[in-house]
Design an enzyme around this catalytic site. Structure first.
Site, PDB file in Angstrom:
ATOM      1  N   THR A  36       0.977  -1.183   0.009  1.00 38.11           N
ATOM      2  CA  THR A  36       0.156   0.037  -0.016  1.00 38.11           C
ATOM      3  C   THR A  36       0.794   1.224   0.107  1.00 38.11           C
ATOM      4  OG1 THR A  36      -0.010  -0.020   2.559  1.00 38.11           O
ATOM      5  CG2 THR A  36      -1.899  -1.066   1.289  1.00 38.11           C
ATOM      6  N   GLY A  37       0.559   2.333  -0.573  1.00 37.12           N
ATOM      7  CA  GLY A  37       1.074   3.571  -0.573  1.00 37.12           C
ATOM      8  C   GLY A  37       2.178   3.335  -1.357  1.00 37.12           C
ATOM      9  N   ILE A  42       8.839   5.389  -0.182  1.00 38.71           N
ATOM     10  CA  ILE A  42       9.215   4.253   0.023  1.00 38.71           C
ATOM     11  C   ILE A  42       8.461   3.365  -0.375  1.00 38.71           C
ATOM     12  CG2 ILE A  42       9.493   2.732   1.833  1.00 38.71           C
ATOM     13  CD1 ILE A  42       9.447   5.189   3.859  1.00 38.71           C
ATOM     14  N   GLY A  43       7.100   3.377  -0.808  1.00 41.45           N
ATOM     15  CA  GLY A  43       6.281   2.169  -1.572  1.00 41.45           C
ATOM     16  C   GLY A  43       6.720   2.089  -2.987  1.00 41.45           C
ATOM     17  N   TYR A 180      -0.404  12.221  13.874  1.00 41.83           N
ATOM     18  CA  TYR A 180       0.507  11.232  13.107  1.00 41.83           C
ATOM     19  C   TYR A 180       0.732  10.174  14.436  1.00 41.83           C
ATOM     20  CZ  TYR A 180       4.348   9.281  10.672  1.00 41.83           C
ATOM     21  OH  TYR A 180       5.100   8.415   9.814  1.00 41.83           O
TER      22      TYR A 180
HETATM   23  N1  LIG Z   1       9.442   9.807   5.491  1.00 44.36           N
HETATM   24  C1  LIG Z   1       9.433   9.534   6.807  1.00 44.36           C
HETATM   25  O1  LIG Z   1      10.347  10.127   7.073  1.00 44.36           O
HETATM   26  C2  LIG Z   1       8.910   8.073   7.644  1.00 44.36           C
HETATM   27  C3  LIG Z   1       9.484   7.766   8.736  1.00 44.36           C
HETATM   28  C4  LIG Z   1       8.779   6.991   9.611  1.00 44.36           C
HETATM   29  C5  LIG Z   1       7.842   6.103   8.843  1.00 44.36           C
HETATM   30  N2  LIG Z   1       7.694   6.567   7.559  1.00 44.36           N
HETATM   31  C6  LIG Z   1       6.416   5.812   7.188  1.00 44.36           C
HETATM   32  O2  LIG Z   1       6.567   5.394   5.864  1.00 44.36           O
HETATM   33  C7  LIG Z   1       5.457   5.300   5.033  1.00 44.36           C
HETATM   34  C8  LIG Z   1       5.541   5.766   3.869  1.00 44.36           C
HETATM   35  O3  LIG Z   1       5.777   7.140   3.735  1.00 44.36           O
HETATM   36  P1  LIG Z   1       6.551   7.961   2.648  1.00 44.36           P
HETATM   37  O4  LIG Z   1       7.649   8.849   3.578  1.00 44.36           O
HETATM   38  O5  LIG Z   1       7.011   6.947   1.560  1.00 44.36           O
HETATM   39  O6  LIG Z   1       5.510   8.977   2.404  1.00 44.36           O
HETATM   40  P2  LIG Z   1       4.756   9.476   0.749  1.00 44.36           P
HETATM   41  O7  LIG Z   1       6.041   9.785  -0.240  1.00 44.36           O
HETATM   42  O8  LIG Z   1       4.219  10.499   1.203  1.00 44.36           O
HETATM   43  O9  LIG Z   1       4.010   8.171   0.386  1.00 44.36           O
HETATM   44  C9  LIG Z   1       2.793   8.105   1.008  1.00 44.36           C
HETATM   45  C10 LIG Z   1       2.084   7.052   0.113  1.00 44.36           C
HETATM   46  O10 LIG Z   1       0.761   6.682   0.966  1.00 44.36           O
HETATM   47  C11 LIG Z   1      -0.190   6.777  -0.113  1.00 44.36           C
HETATM   48  N3  LIG Z   1      -1.399   7.221   0.428  1.00 44.36           N
HETATM   49  C12 LIG Z   1      -1.519   8.399   1.031  1.00 44.36           C
HETATM   50  N4  LIG Z   1      -2.779   8.650   1.441  1.00 44.36           N
HETATM   51  C13 LIG Z   1      -3.550   7.519   0.824  1.00 44.36           C
HETATM   52  C14 LIG Z   1      -4.994   7.179   1.160  1.00 44.36           C
HETATM   53  N5  LIG Z   1      -5.762   7.746   1.450  1.00 44.36           N
HETATM   54  N6  LIG Z   1      -5.141   6.088   0.240  1.00 44.36           N
HETATM   55  C15 LIG Z   1      -4.230   5.285  -0.183  1.00 44.36           C
HETATM   56  N7  LIG Z   1      -2.886   5.440  -0.169  1.00 44.36           N
HETATM   57  C16 LIG Z   1      -2.661   6.622   0.262  1.00 44.36           C
HETATM   58  C17 LIG Z   1       0.298   7.647  -1.139  1.00 44.36           C
HETATM   59  O11 LIG Z   1      -0.048   7.902  -2.350  1.00 44.36           O
HETATM   60  P3  LIG Z   1      -1.309   8.631  -2.945  1.00 44.36           P
HETATM   61  O12 LIG Z   1      -1.203  10.159  -2.678  1.00 44.36           O
HETATM   62  O13 LIG Z   1      -1.268   8.335  -4.369  1.00 44.36           O
HETATM   63  O14 LIG Z   1      -2.743   7.984  -2.690  1.00 44.36           O
HETATM   64  C18 LIG Z   1       1.896   7.521  -1.296  1.00 44.36           C
HETATM   65  O15 LIG Z   1       1.902   6.571  -2.139  1.00 44.36           O
HETATM   66  C19 LIG Z   1       4.237   5.828   5.962  1.00 44.36           C
HETATM   67  O16 LIG Z   1       3.515   5.073   6.503  1.00 44.36           O
HETATM   68  C20 LIG Z   1       5.027   6.842   6.720  1.00 44.36           C
HETATM   69  O17 LIG Z   1       4.263   6.821   8.016  1.00 44.36           O
HETATM   70  C21 LIG Z   1       8.020   7.579   6.918  1.00 44.36           C
END
Ligand SMILES: NC(=O)c1ccc[n+]([C@@H]2O[C@H](COP(=O)([O-])OP(=O)(O)OC[C@H]3O[C@@H](n4cnc5c(N)ncnc54)[C@H](OP(=O)(O)O)[C@@H]3O)[C@@H](O)[C@H]2O)c1
Length: 283
Positions: A36-37, A42-43, A180
């Site tokens: 998902t995501g 990251i995804g 968050y």
């Molecule tokens: N970046 C950090 O510093 C960090 C640190 C610790 C943990 N994390 C965790 O890592 C994970 C990935 O984060 P990321 O940093 O890669 O962020 P990101 O680049 O913003 O990616 C978030 C992903 O989630 C999807 N998403 C958001 N809202 C959604 C919805 N309502 N339904 C379906 N998909 C949805 C987005 O796609 P769409 O917008 O196309 O829906 C996107 O693919 C998250 O769970 C985050 O909490 C991140």
């Protein structure tokens, strides 16, 4: 990121061993992995990293065009890529996704990665209940709903749930991050409560507690103040290694010290937070 910074963040921020790509290819062969995501950050990068494996990838996110672009990019690779545009905050869409997944057949690995972060002072949130609703729906209720629907499939394949969690959920609470942190902590707790039962059903559970990772998620808060962060590539290698090791808890070594300090010095921490907020309001 230059090589020195990359090496320093790798060894200090989150030391890890790189995944053995050949072993990963062998292990994953013919498996089905749901991410998902998967449209950004990251995804998306995990999907790219797994593109040379002979697997079926199921990518979920809201942005259909972005998912289509990724599917096109992966078309010439070994992977068999399926995409589903779905707003996971919407219970009906989530349920429809589960129906479609049941029809696709077995699922071996569920990478719960979709997430939303919000950093906003409480006093600016008084008319913003929706901030708390959308984070709890995406970061907590959606993965719970998906797990409930996927558990029978994962039981059949002796599969794995990988939760992309955040280090903050293990540490003292931080002002501005209530929406968050509360929602990420809720799913972390849910999964940890479920873990013994899941393990009995031969489903492995892996929680990865990432510090900051350089994605668009952190850009609004940290764009003008550089902070130590993992690169997306490093985060992806940690996730891929977790697919191989099926370890239950993946966190940086120093997080234990930080967790101990969070408990021992919680009053000092609360005092520092108050001091910081007061200085900010006096500015
Ligand atoms: N970046 C950090 O510093 C960090 C640190 C610790 C943990 N994390 C965790 O890592 C994970 C990935 O984060 P990321 O940093 O890669 O962020 P990101 O680049 O913003 O990616 C978030 C992903 O989630 C999807 N998403 C958001 N809202 C959604 C919805 N309502 N339904 C379906 N998909 C949805 C987005 O796609 P769409 O917008 O196309 O829906 C996107 O693919 C998250 O769970 C985050 O909490 C991140």
């Amino acid at each position: 990121m230059n090589t020195l910074t990359a090496t320093l963040t790798k060894y200090l921020l989150f030391p890890y061993r790189q995944p053995d790509k050949a072993a990963l290819n062998r292990y994953l062969q013919n498996k089905t992995i749901l991410i998902t995501g998967a449209s950004y950050g990251i995804g998306e990068a995990v999907a790219e990293m797994l593109a040379d494996c002979q697997i079926r990838l199921i990518l979920v996110a809201r942005t259909a065009e972005k998912l289509q672009q990724i599917q096109q990019r992966l078309a010439s690779k070994s992977v068999d890529c399926h995409i589903f545009a779905c707003d996971l905050t919407n219970e009906e869409q989530c349920s429809e996704l589960l129906n479609q997944l049941q029809q696709l057949g077995d699922i071996d690995i569920f990478i719960n990665n979709a997430g939303k972060s919000i950093c906003r002072p409480l006093m600016d949130s008084l008319d913003r209940l929706h901030d708390f609703q959308r984070t709890i729906r995406l970061n907590y209720l959606a993965p719970v709903q998906l797990c409930l629907g996927l558990i029978p499939l994962l039981k059949k394949t002796r599969g794995q749930i990988v939760n992309v969690s955040a280090l903050n959920v293990l540490l003292a609470p931080t002002p501005y991050w209530a929406a968050y942190q509360a929602s990420k902590t809720a799913f972390d707790q849910w999964l940890r409560c479920a873990e013994p039962e899941l393990k009995l059903a031969k489903i492995a559970v892996s929680s990865i507690y990432f510090p900051l990772v350089n994605t668009r998620m952190i850009a609004p808060v940290y764009a003008d103040k550089p902070v130590p962060a993992l690169s997306v590539e490093q985060a992806v290698e940690i996730i891929c290694r977790t697919l191989l090791t099926r370890k239950s808890c993946i966190r940086p070594w120093w997080s234990l010290l930080a967790q101990l300090a969070s408990v021992t010095f919680h009053q000092l921490w609360a005092g520092c937070c108050r001091y910081y907020l007061k200085r900010k309001s006096d500015e």
